[in-house]
Each structure stands twice: as C-alpha cells, then as structure tokens.
Design an enzyme around this catalytic site. Structure first.
Site, PDB file in Angstrom:
ATOM      1  N   HIS A  72      -5.547  -6.123   2.205  1.00 13.08           N
ATOM      2  CA  HIS A  72      -4.160  -5.737   1.889  1.00 13.08           C
ATOM      3  C   HIS A  72      -3.830  -4.410   2.556  1.00 13.08           C
ATOM      4  O   HIS A  72      -4.561  -3.441   2.388  1.00 13.08           O
ATOM      5  CB  HIS A  72      -3.962  -5.610   0.378  1.00 13.08           C
ATOM      6  CG  HIS A  72      -3.701  -6.923  -0.297  1.00 13.08           C
ATOM      7  ND1 HIS A  72      -3.100  -7.024  -1.535  1.00 13.08           N
ATOM      8  CD2 HIS A  72      -3.969  -8.192   0.088  1.00 13.08           C
ATOM      9  CE1 HIS A  72      -2.984  -8.307  -1.864  1.00 13.08           C
ATOM     10  NE2 HIS A  72      -3.517  -9.027  -0.898  1.00 13.08           N
ATOM     11  N   TYR A 200       2.714  -2.468  -8.972  1.00 13.99           N
ATOM     12  CA  TYR A 200       2.584  -1.612 -10.165  1.00 13.99           C
ATOM     13  C   TYR A 200       3.990  -1.379 -10.684  1.00 13.99           C
ATOM     14  O   TYR A 200       4.785  -0.687 -10.054  1.00 13.99           O
ATOM     15  CB  TYR A 200       1.947  -0.272  -9.789  1.00 13.99           C
ATOM     16  CG  TYR A 200       0.499  -0.350  -9.384  1.00 13.99           C
ATOM     17  CD1 TYR A 200       0.129  -0.598  -8.059  1.00 13.99           C
ATOM     18  CD2 TYR A 200      -0.514  -0.197 -10.324  1.00 13.99           C
ATOM     19  CE1 TYR A 200      -1.203  -0.670  -7.686  1.00 13.99           C
ATOM     20  CE2 TYR A 200      -1.859  -0.268  -9.953  1.00 13.99           C
ATOM     21  CZ  TYR A 200      -2.186  -0.511  -8.637  1.00 13.99           C
ATOM     22  OH  TYR A 200      -3.516  -0.583  -8.273  1.00 13.99           O
ATOM     23  N   LYS A 296      -9.881   2.548  -9.619  1.00 11.04           N
ATOM     24  CA  LYS A 296     -10.983   3.425  -9.204  1.00 11.04           C
ATOM     25  C   LYS A 296     -12.309   3.143  -9.897  1.00 11.04           C
ATOM     26  O   LYS A 296     -13.352   3.619  -9.442  1.00 11.04           O
ATOM     27  CB  LYS A 296     -10.586   4.883  -9.483  1.00 11.04           C
ATOM     28  CG  LYS A 296      -9.472   5.377  -8.596  1.00 11.04           C
ATOM     29  CD  LYS A 296      -9.908   5.476  -7.141  1.00 11.04           C
ATOM     30  CE  LYS A 296      -8.724   5.642  -6.211  1.00 11.04           C
ATOM     31  NZ  LYS A 296      -8.774   4.718  -5.086  1.00 11.04           N
ATOM     32  N   TYR A 384      -5.394   6.115  -2.867  1.00  7.65           N
ATOM     33  CA  TYR A 384      -5.560   4.712  -3.277  1.00  7.65           C
ATOM     34  C   TYR A 384      -6.619   3.998  -2.427  1.00  7.65           C
ATOM     35  O   TYR A 384      -7.478   3.293  -2.972  1.00  7.65           O
ATOM     36  CB  TYR A 384      -4.224   3.959  -3.170  1.00  7.65           C
ATOM     37  CG  TYR A 384      -4.237   2.629  -3.887  1.00  7.65           C
ATOM     38  CD1 TYR A 384      -4.602   1.459  -3.218  1.00  7.65           C
ATOM     39  CD2 TYR A 384      -3.903   2.543  -5.234  1.00  7.65           C
ATOM     40  CE1 TYR A 384      -4.640   0.238  -3.868  1.00  7.65           C
ATOM     41  CE2 TYR A 384      -3.929   1.321  -5.896  1.00  7.65           C
ATOM     42  CZ  TYR A 384      -4.293   0.186  -5.212  1.00  7.65           C
ATOM     43  OH  TYR A 384      -4.341  -1.033  -5.867  1.00  7.65           O
TER      44      TYR A 384
END
Ligand code: FAS
Ligand code: PHB
Length: 389
Positions: A72, A200, A296, A384
C-alpha cells in the site's frame, strides 16, 4: 537441558528472534504457554512497516508475504466527509505491506520447523532464575514434569501478561501508562474491503477503521465504550454503526456480510523500563503496548528483535558485549517515538467521553492542516511507514 538463549513466548517476537539467532548459529529453546493452534487462531495486526518487511525477508520468511501481501502506497484519514490521503510513497519513497500478523506467525513457525529448532508448547509455570548471576536458568512444567534449562541469556517475548517483566524487581522497574476510556470492536468478514486503502475515520459518532487482509477479506473496527461486550453487538448493529462513521463515498459501496471473527481490544499506552536486567531482555509486548491506531504494536516488537538479535550474536559469537549493554537505551529511543505517534493518532481520531466542544474543533483543525500542508502529511507518513532502526 542447556542452550545459549531461552526465548519465553512463541508469538511473532519470540519466533522471529529464534529464526534470526538460529540462522546465525546461535542455539535457542522457545517456551510457549499456548498450543500452536491457539497462537495461530489470534487475529491481530495487519500493517507491516517497511523495516519489518526487510527484517522478514532477511530472516528468510518473506516468500508468502511477497506473494499474498498487498503493498500500500497510502492511506486515508477522514473527518466526517472530509477525506485526506497520505501518499506515503510520494512523501517518503516507501510503502507498507498489508499482511496479517497471523500469517507472519505461521510463516515463522513453518521456517522454524524446517530448521528443526526447539519450540515447546503447552509449557506452564515458567520461572526465570539468577539472571543477575553468571549462570541463569529457566524452569517450567510440561506434561506434569518440572524441567530446567541452563542458558547464557533469556529473551522475554511473552507479551503484556507474561512472566518476564515481573522477573525484574518492582523497585528496579519504571512503568509509564495511559489507559484510554474506550476499546476497539474488531470484525473480520469474507467481503471485499470498502476501500482499496486503509481508512482511519474520525466522526461525530466516534472512530472507525477500514482495513483488510486480502481483496476478499475485510477487517473493520469501531470505537466502543469499555463497558461494551461483544455480545452487545450483532453484525447488523456493527454494519449500521460503521456506515454512519465512514464518509458517504466509502460507506455507499460497502459490502456487508456475516462476521467470521468479532472481538474487543482495550487500548492502552504502556512502557516498562529498563528492557534489560542482567541476562534477561524484554522484547515486544512484554515491554510495551501501544494503541493500535498507529499500527505500531507488531512493528515495535520487530524493532526490538532487530536490536537484540545482533547484540546476542555479537556477545555469543564475538564476545562483544557492546550491543547487549546498549540494547535497552537503543530500543527505548525508538519505542518512545512510536509511543508518541500512536498516542497522537489516537487523540486525533477518537471522541473522548465527556469532552468539551473545544476537542472536536482541534480534531477538525488537525485534519484541515493535514489536507493543506504537505509538511504535516510527510511527518505523519514518516512515522506511519516506520522510523529508521
Ligand atoms: P504476543 O502477545 O503476540 O506473544 C506472546 C506469546 O507469549 C503468546 O503466544 C503467549 O501465549 C506467550 N506467553 C505469555 N505468557 C507466557 C508464559 N508465562 N510462558 C510461556 N509463554 C507465554 N498491533 C498492531 O500493530 N495492530 C493491531 O491491529 C493490533 N491488534 C491487536 C489486538 C489484540 C487483541 C491484541 C492483544 C494485540 C493487538 N496488536 C496489534 C498488538 C499485537 O500485534 C502485538 O504487538 C504483537 O502480538 C506483539 O508480539 P509479541 O511481543 O510476540 O507478543
Ligand atoms: C488491521 O488491519 O488490523 C489494522 C490496520 C491498521 C491499524 C490497526 C489495525 O492501525
């Protein structure tokens, strides 16, 4: 029994550490409380940072990930109907891999079996002894018999509820914690994902997440009060609530279907320092927990393994103790940066019970700033996809 490194915990961090150590000729024994089927039944993380992808390739377990994983180049953050795309690739030159933690763990078990390493399942009452002496050992019970393994080092990869962190005397540990007043209700369904990239979603009704495991397997989450139970949520109620939290342009095409897994995970930020006590090293969830908002958790466990595997190889093969001595500080430096990012993403995207009218304004302003500032998007993208090891 005798070995060089006892690894307590056969989840992703314990298995990856065992894989890397055995490939370097270091002997290990993995002690896992649960059955292999139980470990492989857990549905958890789904996003692999670029550094994690590299580590899995280096460990020789990247083949299925390359074949079945989905690369992605971006994700979306939304505020009601405002959608902001974070183009990781354009902003950082890197991307993330969508490949479930369950698959990573299965690949590691398969590779470990092929190497003939020792993984003991169904062990009970693991006890770690004399880690501040020159002769540490670990005891455990299996099949009713109490057993002992003499070793040089112990890696505590046994998760938040494990025994390793408790082995460090309480007066030698410093713990930092923030418990969030909500959880994530997750649902897995054999339906095509509502979006081609992760979404999100912050909305006046609360947070929601659109994710996936494959083009035909969707993973969704909605923020729920801590008092909620899974049985409070029928599939219909879940789909209805998810739809109203997503931007219209995502919700309108969403395909619903029966859940094949539904569970509620509490959210907390937690760090225990130090990560080393004599010949005992804490790794992954045994040492820290992050809210899954920043994707994470699994990636930080891999980060710890990156630092520890080299340190143990240097100590055992080259008698170089520098990595062992530096492990805690090096790992913690990266842990705290991921802790901050995960906390910030959680604060930015969730409604907090009893919040005043100012808080939603801050979330809207943050989203607008992301929409208008490439610098802001680059900062989020760098965190990220994963900061450098
Ligand atoms: P793990 O907890 O995975 O593994 C520890 C292992 O040690 C387990 O197999 C356990 O059975 C074993 N063990 C425990 N005590 C023992 C003992 N005394 N003796 C022997 N063995 C023992 N992260 C994300 O990035 N995204 C997500 O969406 C996400 N969702 C999550 C949902 C849930 C419900 C949970 C609990 C975690 C989630 N996480 C997520 C975080 C998760 O992925 C962890 O970060 C990851 O599993 C960490 O791996 P380990 O450190 O190996 O710990
Ligand atoms: C998941 O796919 O399970 C997932 C994705 C992104 C997150 C958390 C979980 O931040």
């Amino acid at each position: 029994m005798k070995t060089e490194v006892v690894i307590v915990g056969g989840g992703p961090s314990g298995l990856l550490l065992s894989q890397l150590l055995n490939r370097a000729g270091v002997d290990t024994i993995v002690l896992e409380r649960a059955s292999r089927d139980h470990v492989l039944s857990r549905i958890r993380a789904g996003v692999l940072e670029s550094g994690t992808v590299e580590m899995l390739r280096a460990a020789g377990v990247g083949a299925r990930m390359e074949r079945d994983g989905m690369e992605h180049e971006g994700c979306y953050l939304t505020d009601d109907d405002l959608m902001v795309r974070i183009n990781f690739h354009e902003l950082t030159g890197k991307s993330v891999m969508i490949y479930g933690q369950t698959e990573v763990t299965a690949d590691l078990y398969a590779a470990q079996d092929a190497m003939g390493t020792t993984i003991l399942h169904g062990v009970e009452d693991v006890a770690i002894h004399d880690v501040t002496s020159s002769a540490p050992y670990v005891e455990f019970t299996q099949g009713g018999a109490r057993q002992r393994i003499d070793c040089a080092y112990v890696a505590g990869c046994d998760g938040f509820h494990g025994v390793s962190r408790q082995t460090i005397p309480a007066d030698k540990r410093r713990e930092f914690e923030r418990v969030y007043p909500f959880g994530w209700l997750g649902l897995l369904s054999r339906t095509p994902p509502a979006s081609d990239e992760i979404v999100y979603a912050n909305s006046t009704h609360g947070f929601a997440l659109v994710s996936m495991r494959s083009p035909s397997l969707s993973r969704y989450y909605v923020q729920v009060p801590l008092t909620d139970k899974v049985e409070d949520w029928s599939d219909d109620r879940f789909w209805e609530e998810l739809s109203r939290r997503l931007p219209q342009q995502v919700a309108q095409d969403m395909v619903t279907g029966p859940s094949i897994e539904k569970s509620i995970a509490p959210l907390r930020s937690f760090v225990s320092e130090p990560l080393r006590w004599g010949s005992l090293f804490l790794v992954g969830d045994a040492a820290h927990i992050v809210p899954p908002t920043g994707a994470k958790g699994l990636n930080l466990a891999v980060s710890d393994v990156f630092y520890l595997h080299q340190a143990l190889i240097d100590a055992l093969k080259r008698n170089d103790m520098s990595g062992v001595e530096a492990y805690s500080d090096r790992a913690l430096a990266r842990i705290w940066k991921a802790m901050r990012f995960s906390w910030q993403m959680t604060a930015m995207l969730h409604r907090f019970e009893g919040e005043d009218d100012f808080a939603p304004q801050m979330r809207k302003a943050t989203m607008l700033h992301l929409a208008q500032s490439e610098t802001a998007r680059r900062d989020l993208a760098e965190n990220y996809i994963g900061l450098p090891f």
